[in-house]
Design a protein around this motif. Structure first.
Motif, PDB file in Angstrom:
ATOM      1  N   LEU A  72      63.452  77.217  47.998  1.00 28.82           N
ATOM      2  CA  LEU A  72      62.247  76.567  48.746  1.00 28.82           C
ATOM      3  C   LEU A  72      61.741  75.052  47.815  1.00 28.82           C
ATOM      4  O   LEU A  72      61.722  74.068  47.842  1.00 28.82           O
ATOM      5  CB  LEU A  72      61.354  76.443  49.580  1.00 28.82           C
ATOM      6  CG  LEU A  72      60.313  75.275  50.408  1.00 28.82           C
ATOM      7  CD1 LEU A  72      61.471  75.062  51.282  1.00 28.82           C
ATOM      8  CD2 LEU A  72      59.549  76.702  51.410  1.00 28.82           C
ATOM      9  N   SER A  73      61.476  75.396  46.522  1.00 24.79           N
ATOM     10  CA  SER A  73      60.162  74.533  45.771  1.00 24.79           C
ATOM     11  C   SER A  73      61.724  73.483  44.701  1.00 24.79           C
ATOM     12  O   SER A  73      60.486  72.571  44.205  1.00 24.79           O
ATOM     13  CB  SER A  73      59.987  75.462  44.711  1.00 24.79           C
ATOM     14  OG  SER A  73      58.767  76.524  44.835  1.00 24.79           O
ATOM     15  N   ILE A  74      62.412  74.069  44.223  1.00 22.93           N
ATOM     16  CA  ILE A  74      63.435  72.976  43.301  1.00 22.93           C
ATOM     17  C   ILE A  74      64.077  72.123  44.667  1.00 22.93           C
ATOM     18  O   ILE A  74      63.741  71.050  44.532  1.00 22.93           O
ATOM     19  CB  ILE A  74      64.293  74.046  42.781  1.00 22.93           C
ATOM     20  CG1 ILE A  74      64.310  75.215  42.501  1.00 22.93           C
ATOM     21  CG2 ILE A  74      65.819  73.278  43.157  1.00 22.93           C
ATOM     22  CD1 ILE A  74      65.450  76.387  42.325  1.00 22.93           C
ATOM     23  N   ALA A  75      63.856  72.574  45.901  1.00 24.26           N
ATOM     24  CA  ALA A  75      64.471  71.939  47.069  1.00 24.26           C
ATOM     25  C   ALA A  75      63.255  70.486  47.326  1.00 24.26           C
ATOM     26  O   ALA A  75      63.800  69.375  47.271  1.00 24.26           O
ATOM     27  CB  ALA A  75      65.087  72.677  48.477  1.00 24.26           C
ATOM     28  N   ALA A 117      63.521  78.705  37.663  1.00 24.92           N
ATOM     29  CA  ALA A 117      62.831  77.280  38.566  1.00 24.92           C
ATOM     30  C   ALA A 117      63.186  76.511  38.408  1.00 24.92           C
ATOM     31  O   ALA A 117      64.243  75.525  38.280  1.00 24.92           O
ATOM     32  CB  ALA A 117      62.339  78.016  39.528  1.00 24.92           C
ATOM     33  N   GLY A 118      62.059  76.434  36.925  1.00 28.57           N
ATOM     34  CA  GLY A 118      62.076  74.766  36.336  1.00 28.57           C
ATOM     35  C   GLY A 118      63.710  74.318  35.712  1.00 28.57           C
ATOM     36  O   GLY A 118      63.599  73.174  35.821  1.00 28.57           O
ATOM     37  N   ALA A 119      64.268  75.097  34.711  1.00 31.59           N
ATOM     38  CA  ALA A 119      65.962  74.838  34.391  1.00 31.59           C
ATOM     39  C   ALA A 119      67.265  74.707  35.422  1.00 31.59           C
ATOM     40  O   ALA A 119      67.601  73.667  35.029  1.00 31.59           O
ATOM     41  CB  ALA A 119      66.215  76.077  34.107  1.00 31.59           C
ATOM     42  N   ALA A 120      66.587  74.947  36.185  1.00 33.43           N
ATOM     43  CA  ALA A 120      67.669  74.811  37.204  1.00 33.43           C
ATOM     44  C   ALA A 120      66.789  73.137  38.122  1.00 33.43           C
ATOM     45  O   ALA A 120      68.169  72.455  38.435  1.00 33.43           O
ATOM     46  CB  ALA A 120      67.082  75.982  38.429  1.00 33.43           C
ATOM     47  N   TYR A 121      65.904  72.685  38.442  1.00 31.51           N
ATOM     48  CA  TYR A 121      65.406  71.703  38.801  1.00 31.51           C
ATOM     49  C   TYR A 121      66.205  70.719  37.642  1.00 31.51           C
ATOM     50  O   TYR A 121      66.464  69.494  37.528  1.00 31.51           O
ATOM     51  CB  TYR A 121      64.709  71.513  39.003  1.00 31.51           C
ATOM     52  CG  TYR A 121      64.022  70.380  39.411  1.00 31.51           C
ATOM     53  CD1 TYR A 121      63.306  69.741  40.167  1.00 31.51           C
ATOM     54  CD2 TYR A 121      63.048  70.229  38.642  1.00 31.51           C
ATOM     55  CE1 TYR A 121      63.712  68.351  40.834  1.00 31.51           C
ATOM     56  CE2 TYR A 121      62.105  68.593  38.777  1.00 31.51           C
ATOM     57  CZ  TYR A 121      62.451  68.230  40.031  1.00 31.51           C
ATOM     58  OH  TYR A 121      62.456  66.756  39.940  1.00 31.51           O
ATOM     59  N   LEU A 140      67.114  69.648  26.219  1.00 27.00           N
ATOM     60  CA  LEU A 140      65.943  69.231  25.108  1.00 27.00           C
ATOM     61  C   LEU A 140      65.350  68.220  26.784  1.00 27.00           C
ATOM     62  O   LEU A 140      64.364  68.282  26.838  1.00 27.00           O
ATOM     63  CB  LEU A 140      65.968  68.523  24.255  1.00 27.00           C
ATOM     64  CG  LEU A 140      65.576  69.183  23.100  1.00 27.00           C
ATOM     65  CD1 LEU A 140      65.135  68.342  21.982  1.00 27.00           C
ATOM     66  CD2 LEU A 140      64.484  69.923  22.853  1.00 27.00           C
ATOM     67  N   ASP A 141      66.132  66.957  27.351  1.00 29.61           N
ATOM     68  CA  ASP A 141      65.705  66.442  28.203  1.00 29.61           C
ATOM     69  C   ASP A 141      65.935  66.722  29.737  1.00 29.61           C
ATOM     70  O   ASP A 141      65.493  66.209  30.149  1.00 29.61           O
ATOM     71  CB  ASP A 141      66.819  65.122  27.882  1.00 29.61           C
ATOM     72  CG  ASP A 141      66.505  63.969  27.505  1.00 29.61           C
ATOM     73  OD1 ASP A 141      64.851  64.335  26.729  1.00 29.61           O
ATOM     74  OD2 ASP A 141      67.157  63.301  26.736  1.00 29.61           O
ATOM     75  N   TYR A 142      66.721  67.744  29.880  1.00 25.64           N
ATOM     76  CA  TYR A 142      66.807  68.530  31.300  1.00 25.64           C
ATOM     77  C   TYR A 142      66.683  69.867  31.256  1.00 25.64           C
ATOM     78  O   TYR A 142      65.401  70.666  31.770  1.00 25.64           O
ATOM     79  CB  TYR A 142      68.538  68.077  31.931  1.00 25.64           C
ATOM     80  CG  TYR A 142      68.375  66.766  31.671  1.00 25.64           C
ATOM     81  CD1 TYR A 142      68.142  65.944  32.646  1.00 25.64           C
ATOM     82  CD2 TYR A 142      69.082  66.020  30.697  1.00 25.64           C
ATOM     83  CE1 TYR A 142      68.212  64.180  32.654  1.00 25.64           C
ATOM     84  CE2 TYR A 142      68.960  64.628  30.563  1.00 25.64           C
ATOM     85  CZ  TYR A 142      68.782  63.909  31.340  1.00 25.64           C
ATOM     86  OH  TYR A 142      68.816  62.475  31.798  1.00 25.64           O
ATOM     87  N   PRO A 143      67.106  71.043  31.390  1.00 23.76           N
ATOM     88  CA  PRO A 143      66.964  72.328  31.065  1.00 23.76           C
ATOM     89  C   PRO A 143      65.586  72.821  30.290  1.00 23.76           C
ATOM     90  O   PRO A 143      64.824  73.005  31.158  1.00 23.76           O
ATOM     91  CB  PRO A 143      68.129  73.629  31.331  1.00 23.76           C
ATOM     92  CG  PRO A 143      68.935  72.120  30.034  1.00 23.76           C
ATOM     93  CD  PRO A 143      68.830  70.772  30.752  1.00 23.76           C
ATOM     94  N   ILE A 144      65.276  72.516  28.798  1.00 25.00           N
ATOM     95  CA  ILE A 144      64.396  72.678  28.217  1.00 25.00           C
ATOM     96  C   ILE A 144      63.228  72.108  28.750  1.00 25.00           C
ATOM     97  O   ILE A 144      61.726  72.959  29.369  1.00 25.00           O
ATOM     98  CB  ILE A 144      64.339  72.822  27.140  1.00 25.00           C
ATOM     99  CG1 ILE A 144      65.298  73.620  26.573  1.00 25.00           C
ATOM    100  CG2 ILE A 144      63.306  73.054  26.531  1.00 25.00           C
ATOM    101  CD1 ILE A 144      66.134  73.797  25.043  1.00 25.00           C
TER     102      ILE A 144
END
Length: 229
Positions: A72-75, A117-121, A140-144
């Motif tokens: 839900l948080s990711i969405a 959750a942040g990496a998935a986002y 560096l720009d996205y999952p991390i």
């Protein structure tokens, strides 16, 4: 003639002493040979390892309830990322608190679940219209970068006496982590000077974080209470 022989040996010995590097000179030379690419790669690997360690230590925290709130948080973050106050020309934008749902999730369940959750986002952010020029740049720009939002979960390990301000302080730490990762990507792969990369990322992350904190003051504690049950 005989006097020239000892002098020749002495000169040769002095030449050897002058040309043979000391331990510190050799170490400094090897560090310099690594170059910016090597150091950035090493930092990216360390950050990725930190994410994996956090995830591995958080397995017991994953329940049906926490998974549901993570999704839900990711969405919610993904939807809010489309509501933009303004967009930067080379990527990045000020949104309607798109980091807040993930920050509150991390603050409720801890750093490990927050990092994952942040990496998935971050992967969703790339699919939203990201740039790929190199695998390390992508990390560096996205999952991390977006996994660093999970550092808001440090709120769960701070002393209770800090509880009044710890959530907001940890949100700032999370934003700084995201800014650091994006800045490193800018330095290495977008050929941006360090100060320019930092200023560029701060231009949108500072107001974005302020919006998140203001809304967290209003609804943050109540949302976290609902998440924890």
């Amino acid at each position: 003639m005989l006097n020239l022989i000892p002098r020749a040996f002495a000169d040769e010995a002095e030449a050897v002493v002058e040309t043979e590097p000391t331990f510190w000179e050799e170490l400094t030379g090897r560090v310099a040979d690594v170059g910016a690419t090597g150091w950035i790669t090493l930092i990216a690997i360390v950050l990725l390892a930190a994410i994996m360690v956090g995830v591995s230590h958080s397995r017991k925290r994953w329940t049906a309830k926490s998974l549901a709130f993570a999704a839900l948080s990711i969405a919610l973050s993904f939807v809010l990322s489309y509501i933009k106050v303004y967009s930067m020309p080379q990527g990045g934008s000020v949104t309607l608190a798109s980091m807040l749902p993930l920050m509150l999730f991390a603050a409720a369940y801890g750093v490990g679940p927050g990092l994952l959750a942040g990496a998935a986002y971050g992967l969703l952010q790339y699919l939203q219209g990201g740039f790929f020029v190199h695998p390390i740049q992508f990390l560096l720009d996205y999952p991390i970068a977006f996994a660093m939002i999970g550092l808001a979960g440090l709120h769960t390990v701070l002393p209770k006496s800090w509880n009044k301000w710890s959530l907001y302080a940890c949100m700032v730490v999370a934003a700084l982590g995201r800014a650091l990762s994006a800045t490193l990507a800018g330095i290495l792969y977008w050929e941006t000077a360090p100060w320019a990369s930092l200023v560029y990322n701060g231009t949108y992350l500072i107001p974005d974080t302020i919006i998140c904190i203001v809304l967290a003051v209003i609804v943050g504690k109540r949302v976290m209470k609902i998440m924890r049950g």
